[in-house]
Design an enzyme around this catalytic site. Structure first.
Site, PDB file in Angstrom:
ATOM      1  N   HIS A 188     -47.651  55.960 -19.157  1.00 22.13           N
ATOM      2  CA  HIS A 188     -46.373  55.487 -19.785  1.00 22.13           C
ATOM      3  C   HIS A 188     -46.071  56.487 -21.141  1.00 22.13           C
ATOM      4  O   HIS A 188     -45.491  55.571 -22.256  1.00 22.13           O
ATOM      5  CB  HIS A 188     -46.187  54.032 -20.419  1.00 22.13           C
ATOM      6  CG  HIS A 188     -46.186  53.051 -19.137  1.00 22.13           C
ATOM      7  ND1 HIS A 188     -45.914  51.942 -19.224  1.00 22.13           N
ATOM      8  CD2 HIS A 188     -46.562  53.328 -17.815  1.00 22.13           C
ATOM      9  CE1 HIS A 188     -46.123  51.246 -18.065  1.00 22.13           C
ATOM     10  NE2 HIS A 188     -46.567  52.148 -17.277  1.00 22.13           N
ATOM     11  N   ASP A 229     -53.204  52.562  -8.312  1.00 20.49           N
ATOM     12  CA  ASP A 229     -52.331  52.372  -9.440  1.00 20.49           C
ATOM     13  C   ASP A 229     -53.225  52.260 -10.712  1.00 20.49           C
ATOM     14  O   ASP A 229     -52.656  51.911 -11.920  1.00 20.49           O
ATOM     15  CB  ASP A 229     -51.472  51.288  -9.183  1.00 20.49           C
ATOM     16  CG  ASP A 229     -50.127  51.534 -10.211  1.00 20.49           C
ATOM     17  OD1 ASP A 229     -50.027  52.542 -11.067  1.00 20.49           O
ATOM     18  OD2 ASP A 229     -49.662  50.443 -10.378  1.00 20.49           O
ATOM     19  N   ASP A 262     -48.521  57.989 -13.331  1.00 23.33           N
ATOM     20  CA  ASP A 262     -48.345  56.444 -12.897  1.00 23.33           C
ATOM     21  C   ASP A 262     -46.789  56.351 -12.220  1.00 23.33           C
ATOM     22  O   ASP A 262     -46.018  56.566 -12.847  1.00 23.33           O
ATOM     23  CB  ASP A 262     -48.456  55.806 -14.124  1.00 23.33           C
ATOM     24  CG  ASP A 262     -48.119  54.287 -13.884  1.00 23.33           C
ATOM     25  OD1 ASP A 262     -48.086  53.860 -12.696  1.00 23.33           O
ATOM     26  OD2 ASP A 262     -47.891  53.473 -15.084  1.00 23.33           O
ATOM     27  N   GLU A 289     -41.984  48.683  -9.799  1.00 24.87           N
ATOM     28  CA  GLU A 289     -43.091  47.854 -10.343  1.00 24.87           C
ATOM     29  C   GLU A 289     -42.996  47.922 -11.763  1.00 24.87           C
ATOM     30  O   GLU A 289     -43.527  46.954 -12.169  1.00 24.87           O
ATOM     31  CB  GLU A 289     -44.385  48.916  -9.838  1.00 24.87           C
ATOM     32  CG  GLU A 289     -45.634  48.307 -10.093  1.00 24.87           C
ATOM     33  CD  GLU A 289     -46.416  48.368 -11.318  1.00 24.87           C
ATOM     34  OE1 GLU A 289     -47.400  47.979 -11.675  1.00 24.87           O
ATOM     35  OE2 GLU A 289     -45.756  49.223 -12.437  1.00 24.87           O
ATOM     36  N   GLU A 290     -42.497  48.862 -12.351  1.00 22.67           N
ATOM     37  CA  GLU A 290     -42.551  48.768 -14.038  1.00 22.67           C
ATOM     38  C   GLU A 290     -41.782  47.931 -14.506  1.00 22.67           C
ATOM     39  O   GLU A 290     -41.978  47.423 -15.865  1.00 22.67           O
ATOM     40  CB  GLU A 290     -42.166  50.397 -14.411  1.00 22.67           C
ATOM     41  CG  GLU A 290     -43.221  51.282 -13.877  1.00 22.67           C
ATOM     42  CD  GLU A 290     -44.588  51.427 -14.487  1.00 22.67           C
ATOM     43  OE1 GLU A 290     -44.680  50.303 -15.499  1.00 22.67           O
ATOM     44  OE2 GLU A 290     -45.475  52.210 -14.169  1.00 22.67           O
ATOM     45  N   ASP A 317     -41.406  54.111  -8.943  1.00 26.54           N
ATOM     46  CA  ASP A 317     -40.719  54.329 -10.169  1.00 26.54           C
ATOM     47  C   ASP A 317     -41.698  54.569 -11.017  1.00 26.54           C
ATOM     48  O   ASP A 317     -42.983  54.441 -11.069  1.00 26.54           O
ATOM     49  CB  ASP A 317     -40.017  53.153 -10.659  1.00 26.54           C
ATOM     50  CG  ASP A 317     -41.074  51.766 -10.847  1.00 26.54           C
ATOM     51  OD1 ASP A 317     -41.898  51.600  -9.946  1.00 26.54           O
ATOM     52  OD2 ASP A 317     -40.760  51.202 -11.563  1.00 26.54           O
ATOM     53  N   HIS A 374     -46.449  52.808  -6.231  1.00 28.60           N
ATOM     54  CA  HIS A 374     -45.025  52.678  -6.621  1.00 28.60           C
ATOM     55  C   HIS A 374     -44.332  53.766  -6.926  1.00 28.60           C
ATOM     56  O   HIS A 374     -45.064  54.649  -7.178  1.00 28.60           O
ATOM     57  CB  HIS A 374     -44.655  51.376  -7.607  1.00 28.60           C
ATOM     58  CG  HIS A 374     -45.622  51.870  -8.895  1.00 28.60           C
ATOM     59  ND1 HIS A 374     -44.980  52.492 -10.065  1.00 28.60           N
ATOM     60  CD2 HIS A 374     -46.788  51.577  -9.572  1.00 28.60           C
ATOM     61  CE1 HIS A 374     -45.539  52.715 -11.069  1.00 28.60           C
ATOM     62  NE2 HIS A 374     -46.745  52.185 -10.779  1.00 28.60           N
TER      63      HIS A 374
HETATM   64 ZN   LIG Z   1     -48.460  51.996 -12.058  1.00 26.45          ZN
END
Ligand SMILES: [Zn+2]
Length: 421
Positions: free
Chosen positions: A392, A210, A153, A187-188, A93, A91
């Protein structure tokens, strides 16, 4: 296990670090308050760069649609034309939990195994919640400057797919069936699959890059249900309420108090599911409680729904003048059942990781994933490690030797599918 110096001497080690840092500098934070896909315009910047890079690798079929879904088709290597197509997905984002603007990635070569001063007063300490980092002495690691997340990520996943692809295209003698490269927005925010152009994929299976820790392969996620419990009371002047009032607030409170405390999110981990009272509102007359149910097993989920029905009955028994109604909605399902129908999909991921020299293990995801949604749509999609840790967070770090292992896992995986009947 292969040694760190050996992994770092692989041809793509420098390329992986360079790609990760270059992609990380491009802001791609998504925004879960926005309904549109992509939720933020900045995601186009990375998508467009990747379109150019994929075309630069000689691919003719690279499409970026109006919702920022990028799909590139890679033809099979000579002699492998009959092999099934597989997808490789990551992903674009990054999470909005921590700023992803002006990311300044830093490569630390010959990491000494001790605390890392990130900058801005933040220290990444292997002795505190980072046991995997302690084992990385001698490795090269990539970190942020402490003021932002790093975005490993999922830019580590993107870098690995791109490096593996470049290597495979440069080596047509390596077994390679048709590939579909998929980079997705949002995705987030959990919405990334809502407008997914599923019809454009012909892959027999897909793999998301991921995951986190080396060797980790995720083939299982929660079954998730959201239950709204609506309490209807009977309100009356509370000075004259004896025997006449059914207080919906008390009914809701009674219901919540009966949820098993030993099966709450804060008391469970690993393979255990939970009940989570997530929201409550109401007054004397009516009240509503939202409960999240999570369970890896379908029967377990049924049991949880039944348990809530029994608790609702118990509340009605305590408040004979009131009533309780439950509305049960499915959020997402465990992908394991669908994956079990095609055991080779997971087996090949584990075998590829083993061939690459990682020690693969299957781990459950305590949440949902885009792969689970894709699996439900009919394309089985397990998730493979990337070597990025502390997602994150400003304490995110990525191991370059783990990235090499992930890249070689992709290359082996492509080889296994190319040889499949
Ligand atoms: Zn991810």
């Amino acid at each position: 296990m292969r040694s760190t110096p050996e992994l770092l001497s692989r041809p793509y080690a420098a390329e992986l670090a360079e790609r990760l840092m270059r992609y990380a500098k491009i802001e791609t934070a998504s925004d879960h308050h926005v309904e549109a896909i992509p939720s933020t315009q900045c995601q186009w910047d990375l998508a467009r760069l990747l379109v150019e890079e994929l075309k630069g690798l000689g691919l003719a079929e690279v499409t970026l649609d109006e919702h920022c879904y990028l799909i590139a088709r890679v033809p099979a290597a000579p002699g492998c034309e009959g092999a099934p197509a597989i997808g490789l997905m990551a992903h674009l984002d990054t999470s909005s939990d921590v700023s992803g603007k002006d990311v300044r990635p830093r490569l630390i070569r010959g990491y000494d195994g001790g605390p890392v001063e990130l900058g801005h007063g933040y220290v990444l300490d292997p002795s505190q919640d980072n046991p995997d980092l302690a084992a990385k002495a001698g490795d090269s690691i990539v970190v942020s400057d402490g003021s932002t997340l790093l975005g490993g990520d999922d830019k580590a996943g993107i870098a690995e797919i791109m490096a593996a692809l470049r290597h495979l295209l440069a080596h047509p003698e390596l077994p390679r069936g048709p590939l579909e490269i998929v980079f997705t927005p949002d995705e987030e925010t959990g919405k990334g699959m809502n407008l997914f152009p599923q019809g454009k994929l012909s892959a027999a299976a897909c793999y998301t890059l991921d995951g986190s820790r080396t060797g980790e392969v995720e083939a299982e996620c929660f079954n998730a249900r959201t239950v709204k419990a609506r309490f209807t009371g009977r309100s009356i002047h509370i000075g004259y309420a004896r025997g006449k009032l059914a207080n919906a607030v008390s009914m809701a409170a009674s219901f919540v108090s009966m949820l098993p405390r030993s099966e709450a999110p804060e008391s469970t981990d690993g393979w255990f599911g939970y009940y989570c009272a997530h929201e409550i509102s109401g007054s004397l007359d009516s009240a509503e409680v939202t409960v999240f149910l999570r369970d890896f097993k379908a029967e377990g989920m049924e049991r949880r729904v039944e348990a809530l029905r029994a608790l609702a009955k118990a509340v009605e028994a305590q408040f004979p003048l009131g009533s309780v109604e439950l509305e049960v909605n499915k959020s997402y399902s465990n992908m394991r059942e669908k994956l079990d129908e095609r055991p080779e999909v997971l087996e090949r991921a584990l075998e590829a990781a083993r061939l690459a020299g990682a020690e693969p293990y299957v781990k459950p995801i305590r949440g949902g994933t885009d792969g689970a949604r894709l699996t439900e749509m009919g394309i089985p999609t397990p998730n493979i490690f990337t070597g990025a840790y502390n997602y994150h967070s400003r304490f995110e770090w990525v191991s370059v030797s783990d990235m090499v292992l992930a890249t070689e896992t992709i290359i082996e995986l492509v080889g296994l599918w190319a040889k499949a009947k």
